[in-house]
Design a protein around this motif. Structure first.
Motif, short mmCIF file in Angstrom:
data_model
loop_
_atom_site.label_atom_id
_atom_site.label_comp_id
_atom_site.label_asym_id
_atom_site.label_seq_id
_atom_site.Cartn_x
_atom_site.Cartn_y
_atom_site.Cartn_z
N TYR A 99 -90.11 -6.60 -20.26
CA TYR A 99 -90.70 -6.75 -18.93
C TYR A 99 -89.84 -6.04 -17.89
O TYR A 99 -88.66 -5.81 -18.08
N GLY A 100 -90.49 -5.71 -16.78
CA GLY A 100 -89.78 -5.00 -15.72
C GLY A 100 -89.85 -3.51 -15.94
O GLY A 100 -90.35 -2.76 -15.09
N ILE A 101 -89.37 -3.07 -17.08
CA ILE A 101 -89.47 -1.66 -17.46
C ILE A 101 -90.85 -1.38 -18.05
O ILE A 101 -91.34 -0.26 -18.03
N ASN A 102 -91.48 -2.46 -18.59
CA ASN A 102 -92.80 -2.35 -19.24
C ASN A 102 -92.79 -1.30 -20.35
O ASN A 102 -93.61 -0.37 -20.38
N SER A 103 -91.85 -1.50 -21.24
CA SER A 103 -91.70 -0.56 -22.34
C SER A 103 -92.03 -1.24 -23.66
O SER A 103 -91.67 -2.40 -23.89
N TRP A 104 -92.70 -0.49 -24.55
CA TRP A 104 -93.09 -0.99 -25.86
C TRP A 104 -92.31 -0.29 -26.96
O TRP A 104 -91.97 0.89 -26.83
N GLY A 105 -92.09 -1.00 -28.05
CA GLY A 105 -91.59 -0.37 -29.25
C GLY A 105 -92.76 0.20 -30.03
O GLY A 105 -93.92 0.10 -29.63
N GLN A 106 -92.44 0.78 -31.18
CA GLN A 106 -93.48 1.43 -31.98
C GLN A 106 -94.20 0.45 -32.89
O GLN A 106 -95.26 0.76 -33.44
N GLY A 107 -93.62 -0.74 -33.06
CA GLY A 107 -94.26 -1.76 -33.88
C GLY A 107 -93.75 -1.79 -35.30
O GLY A 107 -93.27 -0.78 -35.83
N THR A 108 -93.86 -2.96 -35.90
CA THR A 108 -93.50 -3.12 -37.31
C THR A 108 -94.58 -3.97 -37.97
O THR A 108 -95.03 -4.97 -37.41
N GLN A 109 -95.00 -3.55 -39.15
CA GLN A 109 -96.12 -4.20 -39.83
C GLN A 109 -95.65 -5.45 -40.57
O GLN A 109 -94.67 -5.41 -41.32
N VAL A 110 -96.40 -6.52 -40.36
CA VAL A 110 -96.18 -7.76 -41.10
C VAL A 110 -97.47 -8.09 -41.84
O VAL A 110 -98.55 -8.15 -41.22
N ALA A 136 -82.63 -2.52 -28.34
CA ALA A 136 -82.93 -1.84 -27.08
C ALA A 136 -81.79 -0.90 -26.71
O ALA A 136 -80.62 -1.22 -26.90
N SER A 137 -82.17 0.23 -26.15
CA SER A 137 -81.16 1.17 -25.68
C SER A 137 -81.67 1.86 -24.43
O SER A 137 -82.87 1.89 -24.17
N GLY A 138 -80.76 2.39 -23.65
CA GLY A 138 -81.14 3.24 -22.54
C GLY A 138 -81.13 2.58 -21.17
O GLY A 138 -80.90 3.25 -20.19
N ARG A 139 -81.40 1.31 -21.08
CA ARG A 139 -81.40 0.65 -19.79
C ARG A 139 -80.81 -0.75 -19.93
O ARG A 139 -80.52 -1.23 -21.01
N ILE A 140 -80.65 -1.40 -18.79
CA ILE A 140 -80.11 -2.75 -18.79
C ILE A 140 -81.00 -3.66 -19.62
O ILE A 140 -82.21 -3.66 -19.47
N PHE A 141 -80.38 -4.43 -20.47
CA PHE A 141 -81.11 -5.33 -21.36
C PHE A 141 -80.95 -6.77 -20.94
O PHE A 141 -81.88 -7.55 -21.02
N SER A 142 -79.76 -7.10 -20.46
CA SER A 142 -79.41 -8.51 -20.28
C SER A 142 -80.25 -9.22 -19.24
O SER A 142 -80.42 -10.43 -19.31
N ILE A 143 -80.80 -8.48 -18.26
CA ILE A 143 -81.52 -9.15 -17.19
C ILE A 143 -83.02 -9.16 -17.41
O ILE A 143 -83.76 -9.73 -16.63
N THR A 185 -91.86 -15.24 -25.72
CA THR A 185 -91.03 -14.60 -24.70
C THR A 185 -89.69 -15.30 -24.62
O THR A 185 -89.57 -16.49 -24.95
N ILE A 186 -88.69 -14.55 -24.14
CA ILE A 186 -87.38 -15.12 -23.88
C ILE A 186 -86.82 -14.47 -22.62
O ILE A 186 -86.83 -13.24 -22.50
N THR A 187 -86.36 -15.30 -21.70
CA THR A 187 -85.83 -14.78 -20.44
C THR A 187 -84.34 -14.44 -20.58
O THR A 187 -83.72 -14.69 -21.62
N SER A 188 -83.78 -13.92 -19.49
CA SER A 188 -82.35 -13.60 -19.48
C SER A 188 -81.49 -14.85 -19.57
O SER A 188 -80.32 -14.78 -19.94
#
Length: 113
Positions: free
Chosen positions: A98-109, A24-31, A50-53
């Motif tokens: 969560y909070g920012i509601n941002s998605w990555g581009q995905g990785t195929q498994v 993750a980059s660009g915004r706060i991650f830890s919270i 899921t994993i919380t702060s």
């Protein structure tokens, strides 16, 4: 803006393991609570873990005991260790903040039988 970049996907035989990473980059991650979702062909996207702060975790019933979500705040990275993979684990795996509601581009498994 938040950027989430997944990596670590690939092709593996049933019973094998993979570790996915989401940087993750660009915004706060830890919270922020972080999550992994997946989408199989022809199916809706589903929550995997899921994993919380505070490092509290939750898992979908289908992956409990096989998958482990973790996070490294210093590296701004969340991981998904997947063991004893099954063909039904095949799909695109997405990272979500969560909070920012941002998605990555995905990785195929892909898990072959």
């Amino acid at each position: 803006q938040v950027q989430l970049v997944e990596s670590g996907g690939g092709l593996v035989q049933a019973g094998g393991s993979l570790r996915l990473s989401c940087a993750a980059s660009g915004r706060i991650f830890s919270i922020n609570t972080m999550a992994w979702y997946r989408q199989a062909p022809g199916k809706e996207r589903e929550l995997v873990a899921t994993i919380t702060s505070t490092y509290s975790t939750n898992y979908a019933d289908s992956v409990k005991g096989r998958f482990t979500i973790s996070r490294d705040t210093a590296k701004r990275t969340v991981y998904l260790k997947m063991n004893t993979l099954k063909p039904e684990d095949t799909g695109i795996y997405f990272c979500f903040m969560y909070g920012i509601n941002s998605w990555g581009q995905g990785t195929q498994v892909t898990v072959s039988s």
